[in-house]
Motif scaffolding. Sequence first.
Motif, short mmCIF file in Angstrom:
data_model
loop_
_atom_site.label_atom_id
_atom_site.label_comp_id
_atom_site.label_asym_id
_atom_site.label_seq_id
_atom_site.Cartn_x
_atom_site.Cartn_y
_atom_site.Cartn_z
N LEU A 361 0.84 -1.21 0.00
CA LEU A 361 0.00 0.00 0.00
C LEU A 361 0.87 1.26 0.00
O LEU A 361 0.49 2.29 -0.56
CB LEU A 361 -0.95 0.01 1.21
N ALA A 362 2.06 1.14 0.63
CA ALA A 362 2.98 2.29 0.66
C ALA A 362 3.53 2.62 -0.72
O ALA A 362 4.07 3.70 -0.94
CB ALA A 362 4.13 2.03 1.64
N GLY A 363 3.40 1.64 -1.64
CA GLY A 363 3.85 1.88 -3.01
C GLY A 363 2.70 1.99 -4.00
O GLY A 363 2.93 1.97 -5.21
N THR A 364 1.46 2.08 -3.48
CA THR A 364 0.29 2.20 -4.37
C THR A 364 -0.70 3.22 -3.79
O THR A 364 -0.55 4.41 -4.01
CB THR A 364 -0.40 0.82 -4.57
N ARG A 365 -1.67 2.75 -3.01
CA ARG A 365 -2.74 3.63 -2.49
C ARG A 365 -2.19 4.81 -1.71
O ARG A 365 -2.55 5.96 -1.97
CB ARG A 365 -3.67 2.79 -1.58
N ASP A 366 -1.31 4.52 -0.73
CA ASP A 366 -0.81 5.60 0.12
C ASP A 366 0.12 6.53 -0.65
O ASP A 366 0.13 7.74 -0.42
CB ASP A 366 -0.07 5.01 1.33
N ALA A 367 0.87 5.94 -1.57
CA ALA A 367 1.76 6.77 -2.40
C ALA A 367 0.94 7.75 -3.25
O ALA A 367 1.33 8.91 -3.43
CB ALA A 367 2.63 5.89 -3.29
N ALA A 368 -0.20 7.27 -3.74
CA ALA A 368 -1.06 8.15 -4.55
C ALA A 368 -1.53 9.34 -3.73
O ALA A 368 -1.53 10.49 -4.19
CB ALA A 368 -2.27 7.37 -5.07
N GLU A 369 -1.89 9.05 -2.48
CA GLU A 369 -2.34 10.15 -1.60
C GLU A 369 -1.17 11.10 -1.31
O GLU A 369 -1.30 12.32 -1.35
CB GLU A 369 -2.90 9.57 -0.30
#
Length: 416
Positions: A361-369
């Motif tokens: 998630l730190a390289g996808t969803r959270d990174a997007a935010e």
Amino acid sequence: MASANGSPTVVKAARLIDCTDGSSRENMAVVVENGRIARVSPQHELAFPEGARPEVHDFGDATLLPGLIDCHTHTNMRGDGSSVDDVHEDDDDIHLIQGVRSARLAIESGVTTMRENGGWNRTTFSLKEGIRRGLVPGPRIVNCGRPITMTGGHCWMMGSQADGVDGVRKEVRRLVAEGADYIKVMSSGGSTRNSVPTRASYSLEELAAIVDEAHVRGRLVGAHAHAVQAIANCLDAGVDMIIHCTFSNPDGSISLDQSLADRIAESGVWVNPTLWIIMLQIRHLEQKQDEEGLNREEETLLEASRYRVSRRLEVHRPLFESGARFIGGSDCGWGAYPFGQFHEELKALTTVGLSSKQALLAGTRDAAEAVGLPDSIGTLEAGKEADLLVVEGDPSRDLDDLTRVAAVFQAGQRVK
Ligand SMILES: [Zn+2]
């Protein structure tokens, strides 16, 4: 994307991790129309209007997930151990050509968005435009252009030295006018010769002026910060992402300031710890030690790197436990970190307490935010850009499976 006959594209695989929460589902499909995700549905529920002939990509026993988002890249840099001083000897034509190579390696490894953290002069703006025009392959770029730094500060040679409240405001305005998507600032020194990583580079007034000017213009701010004083300034000034976040004291030691850690957690500021780049340096030096031995300088560097890694872990574990929001940003290009290995930084995040799923998630969803694009990328949900990564295996169990790339789609177009 609509395929040639105007019909939708369907991408299927045995597992799907949509990265809204890290869990996986079986036998799902992503339907793509006009470059965006039209819907995510079980394969057996797929239905299309009569006459529609969808273009189907069935990857069988593989995992489908959103394209990765690397929050920290340096496309001009070689990633072969060269220093920023070495690369400064190249001219901008070479910086740009190096950038073309970096971008290709990134997209082929499944990174469909990268936040470029600084290059020389206008080269990263040109790279972004070249990719946008389809002249060369590469991820979508969230670009700072050049980092703002004090005169003679870390990365001064990239072209955005600025001092004083008026000077730094003007530099933010200049970068925004040139096309910067966000502002990167060197709030402490770094590895550039003559800069001092253990000291803040800017006064609080200067840093606050940068953040104010950027936010007024709708731009987020990422701040490079090794020194404890620089981290405190970042919090007081309201930056959006603290990069490295080393907790270096003026005497060169590294130790956690728990009250500062609590403030980091409370503020919700993103932390990009850049762990693998130092671990990799140790690995290279140890290899050289075994094969041919080290000179005096390299021995000192190995010792210093071992200290930095062990202390960083001692600092970042409790920081994460305190509730700080960690994000995946490789710093690739810098030092000996080559492009195309973002998964190594995601794996390194697990050494400070993130689970494999949290690292994903730190390289996808959270990174997007963290890069300011939560509505368009980072998860597989209807309405988002169809940036898709297909890998063999199951990366929610084993992050190394991220290297087993079967296909990459960017805005619905298959690029690998
Ligand atoms: Zn960097």
